[in-house]
Design an enzyme around this catalytic site. Structure first.
Site, short mmCIF file in Angstrom:
data_model
loop_
_atom_site.label_atom_id
_atom_site.label_comp_id
_atom_site.label_asym_id
_atom_site.label_seq_id
_atom_site.Cartn_x
_atom_site.Cartn_y
_atom_site.Cartn_z
N PRO A 150 25.09 18.03 14.82
CG PRO A 150 24.91 20.40 15.38
CD PRO A 150 24.26 18.43 16.01
N GLY A 184 26.30 11.80 12.77
CA GLY A 184 25.04 10.88 12.66
C GLY A 184 25.45 9.95 12.26
CB SER A 185 26.86 7.67 9.75
OG SER A 185 25.40 7.48 8.76
NE ARG A 210 -9.03 5.33 -12.69
CZ ARG A 210 -9.22 6.36 -13.39
NH1 ARG A 210 -10.72 6.43 -12.93
NH2 ARG A 210 -8.80 7.36 -14.28
CD GLU A 262 15.26 3.63 16.81
OE1 GLU A 262 15.95 2.65 16.84
OE2 GLU A 262 14.74 3.54 16.75
C1 LIG Z 1 13.45 12.29 10.98
C2 LIG Z 1 13.78 11.81 11.80
C3 LIG Z 1 14.17 11.94 12.79
C4 LIG Z 1 15.12 11.29 13.44
N1 LIG Z 1 15.44 11.61 15.39
C5 LIG Z 1 15.71 10.19 15.69
C6 LIG Z 1 15.78 10.85 17.18
O1 LIG Z 1 15.09 10.47 17.74
N2 LIG Z 1 17.55 10.76 18.04
C7 LIG Z 1 18.36 10.51 17.49
O2 LIG Z 1 19.66 10.63 17.90
N3 LIG Z 1 18.86 11.02 16.44
C8 LIG Z 1 17.49 11.43 15.29
N4 LIG Z 1 17.85 11.38 13.97
C9 LIG Z 1 19.18 11.31 13.60
C10 LIG Z 1 19.55 9.64 12.29
O3 LIG Z 1 19.70 8.59 13.02
C11 LIG Z 1 20.56 10.34 11.48
O4 LIG Z 1 19.95 11.17 10.60
C12 LIG Z 1 21.23 9.26 11.30
O5 LIG Z 1 21.44 8.28 11.87
C13 LIG Z 1 21.98 9.54 9.58
O6 LIG Z 1 23.31 11.00 10.28
P1 LIG Z 1 23.52 12.18 8.98
O7 LIG Z 1 21.67 12.37 8.95
O8 LIG Z 1 24.56 13.05 10.49
O9 LIG Z 1 23.78 11.50 7.81
P2 LIG Z 1 25.40 10.78 7.57
O10 LIG Z 1 26.21 10.34 8.87
O11 LIG Z 1 25.78 12.46 7.37
O12 LIG Z 1 25.21 10.70 6.47
C14 LIG Z 1 25.14 11.07 5.15
C15 LIG Z 1 24.93 10.12 4.30
O13 LIG Z 1 26.40 9.52 4.39
C16 LIG Z 1 26.62 7.71 4.76
N5 LIG Z 1 27.31 6.82 5.47
C17 LIG Z 1 27.36 7.60 5.98
N6 LIG Z 1 28.92 6.94 7.08
C18 LIG Z 1 29.00 6.19 6.09
C19 LIG Z 1 29.83 4.85 6.12
N7 LIG Z 1 31.01 5.05 6.91
N8 LIG Z 1 29.66 4.33 4.43
C20 LIG Z 1 28.75 3.95 3.74
N9 LIG Z 1 27.89 5.14 4.09
C21 LIG Z 1 28.35 6.01 4.68
C22 LIG Z 1 25.15 7.59 4.80
O14 LIG Z 1 24.02 5.93 5.40
C23 LIG Z 1 24.09 8.46 4.85
O15 LIG Z 1 24.16 8.32 3.17
C24 LIG Z 1 16.49 11.55 13.17
C25 LIG Z 1 16.42 11.57 12.04
C26 LIG Z 1 16.08 12.36 11.15
C27 LIG Z 1 15.84 12.43 9.41
#
Ligand SMILES: Cc1cc2nc3c(=O)[nH]c(=O)nc-3n(C[C@H](O)[C@H](O)[C@H](O)COP(=O)(O)OP(=O)(O)OC[C@H]3O[C@@H](n4cnc5c(N)ncnc54)[C@H](O)[C@@H]3O)c2cc1C
Length: 368
Positions: A117, A120-121, A257, A353
């Protein structure tokens, strides 16, 4: 030959269910059955474990062709590779034998648990912990957004074993669905890939034998990143397939179409849109296939190429699917036609990913 085989299987046994799978947000069981019957569910597994032993390019073609008709279903072969590659890359011989054999047979699927939660990134900011207790580790934490959670038997879980070392204090483990203390959250309600279950994985005092660790303690994050170098190319393949599916549909539609007394395909404004879509798809395909060859050879510039292929192909998929909706006019905006689903499905390829911002960070750090 492989493309022909997978295309006819996908059109006959996966495409007919794609709309219903999306509408009902249900797991594409028909696709899993068809892929297992055709030995196409986890083609990357080496022959020594009973797998098809497909190389990275063949795996890309399988994923591309499934995604062309149903993106949700393409996550079966893609995530089976994502979940199991850490074991293939870094696991002991015993782990490989134990877990690759049922995967190859189609008796089990594999998921990949990196995200959380609040991580992510910045995946290295994870909080899930694994604490050694004699011959066992005890895992506690929450993994979020886990594709095929609940459907998969096996989970590669990254967890902190030494909180003082950040990414070098993370280790990888195989967790089984049946391990005591493993449970799943409610399926996420998503914009697209609705047939692919995305759920939280809860680890509540999950006690597993120490030999379920993948590689040495502290190497889990490096294994997770090395895995992504190879599997981002499979997301590029998925994006490519979605884009090709949208172009193929739109190409047929504009010939049927009629407006102003002739097929809309006769208008140059339409022809130029189709030409641009096809041009972008072909560029994405060349980049993706070249990256797949680099993945197979383990070339030193794989990190750049994998990120470039994923980023480029997913941006192309988004542009092409938006244009496909445009080419169908008002009809494209309805669920009676498949292009709006393809547009919704394309969006995720720019996010998971590693978001496309993260891909640009990866490319910038590894410029050729
Ligand atoms: C449908 C779905 C399936 C998934 N499947 C898997 C899975 O099987 N296993 C798994 O481990 N994960 C999985 N994920 C997780 C996915 O890899 C993450 O959602 C993704 O890496 C982004 O993390 P976050 O959602 O926390 O976004 P955040 O990291 O909170 O990012 C929010 C925004 O900020 C930007 N951002 C963050 N840091 C920076 C930076 N340093 N510079 C510029 N921009 C930045 C991001 O690009 C994004 O636009 C899945 C996600 C979804 C939605």
């Amino acid at each position: 030959m492989l493309r022909d085989a997978i295309r006819s299987l996908a059109e006959a046994k996966i495409a007919p269910y794609a709309a219903a799978v999306d509408e009902e947000a249900r797991f594409p069981q028909e696709a899993l059955n068809a892929l297992v019957a055709g030995d196409l569910h986890a083609v990357h597994v080496p022959e020594e474990y009973g797998g098809a032993g497909a190389d990275a390019l063949a795996t890309v073609i399988v994923i591309e062709e499934v995604a062309r008709v149903c993106a949700s279903s393409s996550l079966i072969p893609a995530v089976n590779k994502l979940g199991s590659l850490p074991v293939i890359l870094s696991g002991s011989q015993d782990l490989k034998k134990k877990y690759m054999t049922p995967l190859a047979k189609g008796d089990a699927m594999f998921s990949y648990c990196l995200s959380e939660p609040d991580a992510g990134s910045d995946a290295a900011g994870m909080k899930t912990k694994a604490v050694r207790d004699g011959d066992h580790y005890v895992l506690n934490g929450v993994k979020r957004w886990i594709t095929n959670a609940g459907e998969s038997e096996y989970y590669t879980v990254m967890a902190v074993t030494d909180p003082t070392k950040r990414s070098k204090g993370i280790s990888a483990f195989v967790v089984e669905k049946s391990d005591e203390g493993v449970s799943f959250g409610a399926p996420e309600k998503k914009l697209g890939i609705k047939g692919s279950p995305t759920r939280e994985v809860y680890l509540d005092n999950v006690r597993i034998p120490a030999d379920r660790m993948i590689g040495e303690e502290g190497t889990g994050f490096a294994t997770a990143m090395k895995t992504l170098d190879h599997t981002r190319i499979t997301i590029a393949a998925q994006a490519l397939g979605i884009a090709q599916g949208a172009l193929d549909y739109a190409k047929g539609y504009v010939q049927e179409r009629k407006q102003f007394g002739k097929p809309i395909a006769d208008f140059q404004g339409i022809q130029f849109m189709l030409a641009d879509m096809a041009m972008k798809i072909e560029a994405a395909r060349q980049l993706t296939y070249a990256a797949a060859a680099k993945s197979e050879r383990g070339d030193s510039d794989l990190t750049f190429q994998g990120a470039a292929a994923k980023c480029f192909a997913s941006d192309v998929a988004m542009e092409v699917t938006v244009d496909a909706v445009q080419l169908l006019g008002g009809y494209g905006y309805t669920r009676d036609y498949p292009v709006e689903r393809m547009m919704r499905d394309a969006k995720i390829t720019q996010i998971y990913e590693g978001t496309n911002q993260v891909q640009r960070i990866v490319m910038a750090r590894n410029l050729p």
